[in-house]
Scaffold this motif. Sequence first.
Motif, PDB file in Angstrom:
ATOM      1  N   VAL A 263     -11.301   3.393 -65.389  1.00 17.26           N
ATOM      2  CA  VAL A 263     -12.663   3.070 -65.821  1.00 17.26           C
ATOM      3  C   VAL A 263     -12.783   3.355 -67.305  1.00 17.26           C
ATOM      4  O   VAL A 263     -12.241   4.350 -67.804  1.00 17.26           O
ATOM      5  CB  VAL A 263     -13.705   3.889 -65.028  1.00 17.26           C
ATOM      6  N   GLY A 264     -13.527   2.502 -67.986  1.00 16.30           N
ATOM      7  CA  GLY A 264     -13.750   2.664 -69.419  1.00 16.30           C
ATOM      8  C   GLY A 264     -13.479   1.372 -70.159  1.00 16.30           C
ATOM      9  O   GLY A 264     -12.611   0.583 -69.781  1.00 16.30           O
ATOM     10  N   GLY A 265     -14.276   1.105 -71.188  1.00 15.71           N
ATOM     11  CA  GLY A 265     -14.093  -0.091 -71.981  1.00 15.71           C
ATOM     12  C   GLY A 265     -15.042  -1.195 -71.559  1.00 15.71           C
ATOM     13  O   GLY A 265     -15.780  -1.084 -70.573  1.00 15.71           O
ATOM     14  N   ILE A 266     -15.026  -2.273 -72.316  1.00 16.84           N
ATOM     15  CA  ILE A 266     -15.887  -3.401 -72.006  1.00 16.84           C
ATOM     16  C   ILE A 266     -15.461  -3.973 -70.658  1.00 16.84           C
ATOM     17  O   ILE A 266     -14.286  -4.097 -70.351  1.00 16.84           O
ATOM     18  CB  ILE A 266     -15.810  -4.453 -73.134  1.00 16.84           C
ATOM     19  N   GLY A 267     -16.426  -4.252 -69.808  1.00 17.60           N
ATOM     20  CA  GLY A 267     -16.146  -4.634 -68.441  1.00 17.60           C
ATOM     21  C   GLY A 267     -16.404  -3.506 -67.471  1.00 17.60           C
ATOM     22  O   GLY A 267     -16.458  -3.728 -66.260  1.00 17.60           O
ATOM     23  N   SER A 268     -16.575  -2.273 -67.978  1.00 20.68           N
ATOM     24  CA  SER A 268     -16.941  -1.151 -67.099  1.00 20.68           C
ATOM     25  C   SER A 268     -17.937  -0.253 -67.832  1.00 20.68           C
ATOM     26  O   SER A 268     -19.125  -0.528 -67.819  1.00 20.68           O
ATOM     27  CB  SER A 268     -15.710  -0.390 -66.613  1.00 20.68           C
ATOM     28  N   VAL A 269     -17.455   0.785 -68.511  1.00 25.33           N
ATOM     29  CA  VAL A 269     -18.337   1.661 -69.284  1.00 25.33           C
ATOM     30  C   VAL A 269     -17.948   1.529 -70.751  1.00 25.33           C
ATOM     31  O   VAL A 269     -16.922   2.056 -71.188  1.00 25.33           O
ATOM     32  CB  VAL A 269     -18.241   3.131 -68.823  1.00 25.33           C
ATOM     33  N   ARG A 270     -18.767   0.783 -71.479  1.00 23.43           N
ATOM     34  CA  ARG A 270     -18.472   0.527 -72.882  1.00 23.43           C
ATOM     35  C   ARG A 270     -18.691   1.784 -73.730  1.00 23.43           C
ATOM     36  O   ARG A 270     -19.446   2.666 -73.365  1.00 23.43           O
ATOM     37  CB  ARG A 270     -19.349  -0.626 -73.378  1.00 23.43           C
ATOM     38  N   GLY A 271     -17.994   1.834 -74.857  1.00 25.53           N
ATOM     39  CA  GLY A 271     -18.074   2.992 -75.740  1.00 25.53           C
ATOM     40  C   GLY A 271     -16.929   3.957 -75.555  1.00 25.53           C
ATOM     41  O   GLY A 271     -16.682   4.815 -76.413  1.00 25.53           O
ATOM     42  N   TYR A 272     -16.224   3.836 -74.419  1.00 23.78           N
ATOM     43  CA  TYR A 272     -15.041   4.649 -74.151  1.00 23.78           C
ATOM     44  C   TYR A 272     -13.811   3.741 -74.165  1.00 23.78           C
ATOM     45  O   TYR A 272     -13.892   2.559 -73.812  1.00 23.78           O
ATOM     46  CB  TYR A 272     -15.161   5.346 -72.791  1.00 23.78           C
TER      47      TYR A 272
ATOM     48  N   GLN B 213     -15.982  -2.795 -79.396  1.00 26.16           N
ATOM     49  CA  GLN B 213     -15.019  -3.388 -78.482  1.00 26.16           C
ATOM     50  C   GLN B 213     -15.301  -4.882 -78.340  1.00 26.16           C
ATOM     51  O   GLN B 213     -16.410  -5.343 -78.621  1.00 26.16           O
ATOM     52  CB  GLN B 213     -15.109  -2.720 -77.098  1.00 26.16           C
ATOM     53  N   PHE B 214     -14.305  -5.637 -77.922  1.00 30.40           N
ATOM     54  CA  PHE B 214     -14.515  -7.050 -77.637  1.00 30.40           C
ATOM     55  C   PHE B 214     -13.667  -7.449 -76.439  1.00 30.40           C
ATOM     56  O   PHE B 214     -12.711  -6.773 -76.068  1.00 30.40           O
ATOM     57  CB  PHE B 214     -14.187  -7.932 -78.849  1.00 30.40           C
ATOM     58  N   GLN B 215     -14.049  -8.569 -75.839  1.00 29.66           N
ATOM     59  CA  GLN B 215     -13.389  -9.035 -74.632  1.00 29.66           C
ATOM     60  C   GLN B 215     -13.437 -10.549 -74.590  1.00 29.66           C
ATOM     61  O   GLN B 215     -14.428 -11.161 -75.002  1.00 29.66           O
ATOM     62  CB  GLN B 215     -14.091  -8.471 -73.391  1.00 29.66           C
ATOM     63  N   VAL B 216     -12.371 -11.158 -74.107  1.00 29.44           N
ATOM     64  CA  VAL B 216     -12.365 -12.582 -73.808  1.00 29.44           C
ATOM     65  C   VAL B 216     -12.566 -12.704 -72.313  1.00 29.44           C
ATOM     66  O   VAL B 216     -11.717 -12.297 -71.532  1.00 29.44           O
ATOM     67  CB  VAL B 216     -11.042 -13.252 -74.230  1.00 29.44           C
ATOM     68  N   GLY B 217     -13.719 -13.217 -71.893  1.00 26.76           N
ATOM     69  CA  GLY B 217     -14.016 -13.281 -70.474  1.00 26.76           C
ATOM     70  C   GLY B 217     -15.405 -13.804 -70.231  1.00 26.76           C
ATOM     71  O   GLY B 217     -15.953 -14.548 -71.036  1.00 26.76           O
ATOM     72  N   THR B 218     -16.013 -13.397 -69.114  1.00 30.21           N
ATOM     73  CA  THR B 218     -17.332 -13.889 -68.743  1.00 30.21           C
ATOM     74  C   THR B 218     -18.297 -12.722 -68.676  1.00 30.21           C
ATOM     75  O   THR B 218     -18.193 -11.793 -69.457  1.00 30.21           O
ATOM     76  CB  THR B 218     -17.261 -14.626 -67.397  1.00 30.21           C
TER      77      THR B 218
END
Length: 763
Positions: free
Chosen positions: A645-654, A756-761
């Motif tokens: 858990v952690g990061g964009i897609g779950s808990v951002r900022g970690y 953070q950034f993410q390629v997704g939906t």
Amino acid sequence: MFCVFGLSLHATAADSFVVKDIRVEGLQRVEPGTVFSYLPVQVGETFTDEKSAEAIKALYSTGFFRDVQIQAQGNLLIVIVEERPTISRLEFTGMKEFPPDVVRKSLKTVEVAEARFYDKALIDKAEQELKRQYAGKGLYAAEVVATVTPVERNQVAIYFNIDEGPVAKLQEINFIGNEVFSESTLKGEMQLKTGGWLSWYSRDDLYSKQKLTADLESIRSYYLNRGYLEFAIESTQVSITPDKKGIYLTISVREGNKFTVKDVRLAGDTLGKEVELMQLIVLKPGDTFSTGLLTESTKSIAELLGSYGYAFATINPQPDIRRDLSEVDLTLVIDPGRRIYVRQVAITGNAKTRDIVIRREIRRFESSWFDSEKIDLSKKRLGRLGYFTETDITTEDVPGSPDQVDVNVKVTEKPTGSMTLGAGFSSTEKLILSAGINQDNTFGTGTSVGLNFSIGKVNQNLALSNYDPYFTEDGISRYTDFFYRSSKPLYYVGDQNYQIKSVGSNLKFGVPYTEEDRVFFGAGVESYQIQTTSNTPILYLNYAQSYGIAPPGYPGILTTYNVPITIGWSRDGRDSVLIPSSGSLEQLTAEVGTPVGNMTFYRLFGQYQKYHSFSKGHILSFNGEVGYGEAYGNNPFPITKGYFVGGIGSVRGYAPGSLGPKYFNMVIGQYQPTGGQSKIVSNLEYTFPVSGSGVDKTLRLFTFVDSGNAFGDNINLVLKYSYGLGLSWISPLGPLKFSYAIPYKSQPTDHIQRLQFQVGTAF
């Protein structure tokens, strides 16, 4: 200033004569045939003074000429004309409130446009039209002066010089006649305000006629939804200060009595479905009358009749008012009209996607009766494909066939393929090379193919995947993937020989049993190899020892095999996969490591997403995830199957995967994540359009609050939180999400990563 001379009507034909020939002089743009078509005389006919007057009148009435003369030389009739100048161009100076092209289009309504004939009276009308448009924006002090400049070839250029002046602001809003609801309550229903600390941004204190019209309708709806059936707005007075900078608004209302519904009945042709239709009426006897509930009821009835093919059914509410008792009886008169059938389904906008890919999502076919519910469902199914930024389904009457319609499906495609090639550098990985080819709509067939790999000092990955949503004609989907991974867990770079390798393949099928529900099942083969040395972290040594590998201090290789079986269920009611704005997604998945391998475990995962659009372009969404894993048999829960858990897609900022149980890596002096047997994640997100972009769905801002964590053997519900702001963009490379998050009450052992950034939906 360009001057226009008055009309000259001359005729030198004093006596009648037979016309032998006709000559037209003075033409520049008008065709001679146009002049001949208006002349009341032709060659070989007798020309008289009466026909001379008639010809002059007819030519002048065309509006093409500002001077017309008719002369006779013997038997020759000479028509001499002077054409009116045409407008070569329209230019605007000082105009900031409106785009020039929009104004040019609006001026066509007063016959002022490029290539049209110049008329001073029409230019005056154009000035007044511009002032009227500025007044609609609250710019009552706007000044518009038109300048006419002659140019070559008998043309003129029109220059509108504009001084927009200050915007008139609302100084005061007053109500007269309101007794039931206070003035502050009614003002709360209005867009127009007398100013506040955010008015510099919202511009709600700037008067406009369009806003006032909408506000009056809001006030009317407020009363009608609360029983005041005979409410009326008797007058509105808008006064402006002498300097045209202030507006005073007075609204006079007549409230009337509050009415209660005494009885509700149906009339007309109910098609034998009176009981079913009555259940759709949400306004019941004894309720306070509400226009909103009445509209909801009639809409539901129309939709139900539409599902039976009666696409143009009308429901006419007829109230019977008893003022002395403040009661009203409602009769809903139903006229279903003709049953409508679909003649053809036409698809446009799909330059790449094949027709069959779109048609298999359409739930109405040629020669079937029209069904409004199935049309709405078809639009949702197209949105869930993720291939289109916009989908629109409209109906069109078939001329001469009152019982047929054409269904027109228009899509706007988005890029569904991406090719990536990149290089990066980190303190642990050193040089990282990555590449990938992904196509969600391969050759327009609707199948997805992906090939991705990355090479670094710590991690190496290779993955090949394929998804066919229509493996069979019945809509059974198939997913296959092959993967190879090699990594040094926990970034443990102090031991060059310690690593984990995994290779495997999975095959899964999805079977739909309703329009939104699907069950999944599949199996796979996976092999994991852990190479240990005396420097391997104790966590992994203990795991290896549980499988019979030599105790710590001795090298060894642990090889485990997994033959997992996966079963699952999902219900997807979202209106779009790419940019969902309404509906929900629910799914449950279970993965079981069978005794065929030596990794005996099970993992359960559940997810719920909900989207609500409460204003155009404004969306509130929620995402919740729960995962739980446990071992059965003699071996422990596989360390390679942990939740991160952690990061964009779950808990951002970690940092990605950094939350949950940790191990202190003495080589790099940091706490590193080990993954957990269970996890909890929740996200609350509010999405809104970028200011100035209208309701553009491809570029949006969002705010969010995240919470979640991963847990070891013993679940300790201590959650991590964060909040922040982000930007989502449907780019040519695919959907991108950028977020800046602030962790709430973070600990020194946490790995913080705010941007953070993410390629997704979504999420």
